[in-house]
Design a protein around this motif. Sequence first.
Motif, short mmCIF file in Angstrom:
data_model
loop_
_atom_site.label_atom_id
_atom_site.label_comp_id
_atom_site.label_asym_id
_atom_site.label_seq_id
_atom_site.Cartn_x
_atom_site.Cartn_y
_atom_site.Cartn_z
N GLN A 1 2.74 1.70 -12.47
CA GLN A 1 2.53 2.41 -11.22
C GLN A 1 3.76 2.27 -10.32
O GLN A 1 4.45 1.26 -10.34
N ASP A 2 3.98 3.28 -9.52
CA ASP A 2 5.09 3.25 -8.57
C ASP A 2 4.78 2.28 -7.44
O ASP A 2 3.63 2.03 -7.11
N HIS A 3 5.85 1.78 -6.83
CA HIS A 3 5.71 0.88 -5.69
C HIS A 3 5.17 1.66 -4.50
O HIS A 3 5.72 2.70 -4.13
N LYS A 4 4.11 1.19 -3.90
CA LYS A 4 3.45 1.89 -2.79
C LYS A 4 3.91 1.41 -1.43
O LYS A 4 3.44 1.89 -0.42
N GLY A 5 4.77 0.40 -1.38
CA GLY A 5 5.23 -0.12 -0.10
C GLY A 5 4.60 -1.46 0.22
O GLY A 5 3.89 -2.05 -0.59
N ALA A 6 4.85 -1.93 1.42
CA ALA A 6 4.34 -3.23 1.84
C ALA A 6 2.83 -3.17 2.04
O ALA A 6 2.27 -2.13 2.37
N ILE A 7 2.18 -4.31 1.86
CA ILE A 7 0.74 -4.41 2.07
C ILE A 7 0.47 -4.41 3.57
O ILE A 7 1.09 -5.17 4.31
N ARG A 8 -0.46 -3.54 4.00
CA ARG A 8 -0.82 -3.52 5.42
C ARG A 8 -1.69 -4.72 5.74
O ARG A 8 -2.62 -5.02 5.02
N ARG A 9 -1.37 -5.38 6.83
CA ARG A 9 -2.15 -6.53 7.28
C ARG A 9 -3.06 -6.13 8.43
O ARG A 9 -2.73 -5.25 9.21
N SER A 10 -4.19 -6.79 8.50
CA SER A 10 -5.13 -6.53 9.58
C SER A 10 -4.57 -7.09 10.88
O SER A 10 -3.99 -8.17 10.91
N SER A 11 -4.76 -6.36 11.97
CA SER A 11 -4.28 -6.84 13.27
C SER A 11 -5.37 -7.61 14.01
O SER A 11 -5.17 -8.03 15.14
N LYS A 12 -6.50 -7.79 13.37
CA LYS A 12 -7.60 -8.50 14.02
C LYS A 12 -7.54 -9.98 13.65
O LYS A 12 -6.96 -10.37 12.66
N GLY A 13 -8.21 -10.80 14.47
CA GLY A 13 -8.27 -12.23 14.23
C GLY A 13 -9.38 -12.58 13.25
O GLY A 13 -10.08 -11.71 12.73
N ALA A 14 -9.55 -13.87 13.03
CA ALA A 14 -10.54 -14.35 12.07
C ALA A 14 -11.59 -15.19 12.77
O ALA A 14 -11.33 -15.84 13.78
N LEU A 15 -12.80 -15.18 12.20
CA LEU A 15 -13.85 -16.12 12.59
C LEU A 15 -13.81 -17.24 11.55
O LEU A 15 -13.98 -16.99 10.35
N ILE A 16 -13.55 -18.45 12.01
CA ILE A 16 -13.35 -19.58 11.12
C ILE A 16 -14.47 -20.59 11.33
O ILE A 16 -14.77 -20.96 12.47
N SER A 17 -15.05 -21.06 10.24
CA SER A 17 -16.12 -22.05 10.33
C SER A 17 -15.57 -23.37 10.85
O SER A 17 -14.54 -23.84 10.38
N ILE A 96 -6.75 -10.62 -1.47
CA ILE A 96 -5.32 -10.94 -1.48
C ILE A 96 -4.58 -10.15 -0.42
O ILE A 96 -3.70 -10.67 0.26
N SER A 97 -4.94 -8.90 -0.24
CA SER A 97 -4.25 -8.09 0.77
C SER A 97 -4.72 -8.43 2.19
O SER A 97 -4.01 -8.16 3.15
N TYR A 98 -5.90 -9.04 2.32
CA TYR A 98 -6.44 -9.35 3.65
C TYR A 98 -5.84 -10.63 4.23
O TYR A 98 -5.61 -10.71 5.44
N VAL A 99 -5.62 -11.66 3.41
CA VAL A 99 -5.21 -12.96 3.92
C VAL A 99 -3.82 -12.92 4.55
O VAL A 99 -2.98 -12.12 4.18
#
Length: 137
Positions: A1-17, A96-99
Amino acid sequence: QDHKGAIRRSSKGALISSASGVTTSYALQDLEAKGTLFVGPRVEVYPGMLIGENNRDIELDVNPAKVKKLTNVRAAGSDDLVQLQPPRRFTLEDAISYVRPDELVEITPDGIRMRKAVLDKDERRRLKRAAKKDTQK
């Protein structure tokens, strides 16, 4: 597959236990207002585990294992059945793309979990402050 570019990251924060134990519907009901949950009721959690996505762009330490205090007095209708939204499930690729760089993906036979690389919240704060001081120099 062709390279699709950088992985988009979420701009939201996390809820951590911030606590270990089993999640309760009582605690998750209050957390639903803060963001999208990744876990449902009766799920084993530990400190540092990502349990949801915050609506705002900050990380928030929460207690998903909080239990309801019981009293001898009962009011009619006060113990209604808690209705929760289904938790958001991740595939391996989604996780993997979310972290973020300071987070890890755990893969077990039971499922996929995400967590902070440093589990202790006080240690995470100390490292964040130290990194901030280094960038100011």
